[in-house]
Design a protein around this motif. Structure first.
Motif, short mmCIF file in Angstrom:
data_model
loop_
_atom_site.label_atom_id
_atom_site.label_comp_id
_atom_site.label_asym_id
_atom_site.label_seq_id
_atom_site.Cartn_x
_atom_site.Cartn_y
_atom_site.Cartn_z
N ARG A 111 127.49 6.91 -4.17
CA ARG A 111 128.77 7.82 -3.84
C ARG A 111 127.84 9.04 -2.97
NH1 ARG A 111 133.20 7.62 -7.08
NH2 ARG A 111 133.27 9.91 -6.96
N VAL A 112 128.73 9.07 -1.85
CA VAL A 112 127.96 10.24 -0.95
C VAL A 112 129.08 11.27 -0.24
CG1 VAL A 112 126.01 8.81 -0.30
CG2 VAL A 112 127.89 8.57 1.27
N SER A 142 124.72 13.92 -6.48
CA SER A 142 124.09 14.85 -7.22
C SER A 142 123.24 15.69 -6.27
CB SER A 142 123.03 13.90 -8.07
OG SER A 142 122.36 13.03 -7.35
N GLY A 143 123.50 15.52 -5.18
CA GLY A 143 122.80 16.37 -3.96
C GLY A 143 121.69 15.99 -3.21
N ALA A 170 114.00 14.87 -2.09
CA ALA A 170 114.58 16.19 -1.96
C ALA A 170 116.07 16.25 -2.10
CB ALA A 170 114.12 16.94 -0.70
N THR A 171 116.81 17.44 -2.74
CA THR A 171 118.07 17.79 -2.69
C THR A 171 118.47 18.86 -1.68
OG1 THR A 171 117.70 19.25 -4.22
CG2 THR A 171 117.97 17.11 -5.17
N LEU A 172 119.71 18.84 -1.67
CA LEU A 172 120.52 20.07 -0.73
C LEU A 172 119.85 21.27 -1.22
CD1 LEU A 172 124.02 18.90 -0.77
CD2 LEU A 172 122.54 18.48 1.15
N GLU A 173 119.73 21.48 -2.51
CA GLU A 173 119.01 22.89 -2.96
C GLU A 173 117.73 22.95 -2.72
OE1 GLU A 173 119.69 23.28 -7.28
OE2 GLU A 173 121.66 23.71 -7.03
N ASP A 174 116.82 22.04 -2.59
CA ASP A 174 115.62 22.02 -2.14
C ASP A 174 115.56 22.39 -0.69
OD1 ASP A 174 114.51 21.37 -4.58
OD2 ASP A 174 114.62 19.10 -3.82
#
Length: 211
Positions: A111-112, A142-143, A170-174
């Motif tokens: 799911r993106v 979940s990013g 890595a995530t969007l926040e990273d």
């Protein structure tokens, strides 16, 4: 569309017919390519790399496989299992991609969503008068970053950053928390991450439609 030259690409065919693979008891797949695993071996003492193996026919893939194959055949511990391989079209503007597109991710059951930042909003791109293009990230709910598609000046120089992000999970926040030099086109990656987090700074946030 006005153009000086039209380039027609018809693909390439594997050149594996005269390698003596039958002597080794090795068979190719339907495309004439060799399917290799993480150890790149086709026999206990022979490894295959580059364009005769499955996957993208890219020089940087081949050289990486060559380094790893040399380590493995020398008895050292190594494996070839990339999560993403970047690809670049050196056009004007440049086009670069890595990981999955949204369509590919969906086909894999993920799911993106996509987060896009236009080059027209990049200060560096505008000062170079090269504001055509965009930076787009593909991320899970979940990013987690799973892919990217970039169009614009010098995008070939920083697509590897997203390839590393994918490898590291890595995530969007990273990405948003990683300080990038200013003014650079690479800042569009941070801007795209902020869009994905719903916290854009240099573009207008999309407001939810009234029901």
């Amino acid at each position: 569309i006005a153009a000086d030259v039209v380039v027609v690409c018809v693909g390439r065919r594997a050149n594996t017919e005269d390698l003596g693979l039958e002597v080794l008891g090795v068979k190719t797949n339907k495309q004439g390519l060799l399917d290799v695993g993480a150890d790149l071996k086709i026999t206990p003492n022979v490894a295959a790399i580059g364009d005769i193996t499955t996957g993208p026919a890219l020089a940087h893939k081949a050289s990486t496989q060559g380094h790893i194959a040399a380590e493995i055949l020398s008895g050292h511990s190594a494996s070839y299992a990339p999560m993403a391989i970047p690809a670049v079209i050196f056009s004007d503007p440049e086009i670069a991609m890595t990981g999955l597109t949204a369509e590919q991710a969906t086909e894999q059951g993920l799911r993106v969503s996509t987060a896009m930042f236009p080059m027209a909003a990049s200060g560096r791109a505008r000062t170079m008068n090269e504001s055509a293009g965009l930076s787009q990230l593909v991320h899970t709910d979940s990013g987690v970053i799973v892919g990217a598609q970039l169009v614009g000046p010098h995008v070939s120089e920083f697509i590897a950053e997203i390839t590393l992000a994918i490898e590291m999970g890595a995530t969007l926040e990273d990405l948003a928390a990683t300080i990038h030099p200013h003014p650079t086109v690479s800042e569009t990656l941070v801007e795209s991450a902020l869009v994905g987090l719903g916290k854009p700074i240099h573009v207008v946030a999309k407001r939810p439609r009234a029901k």
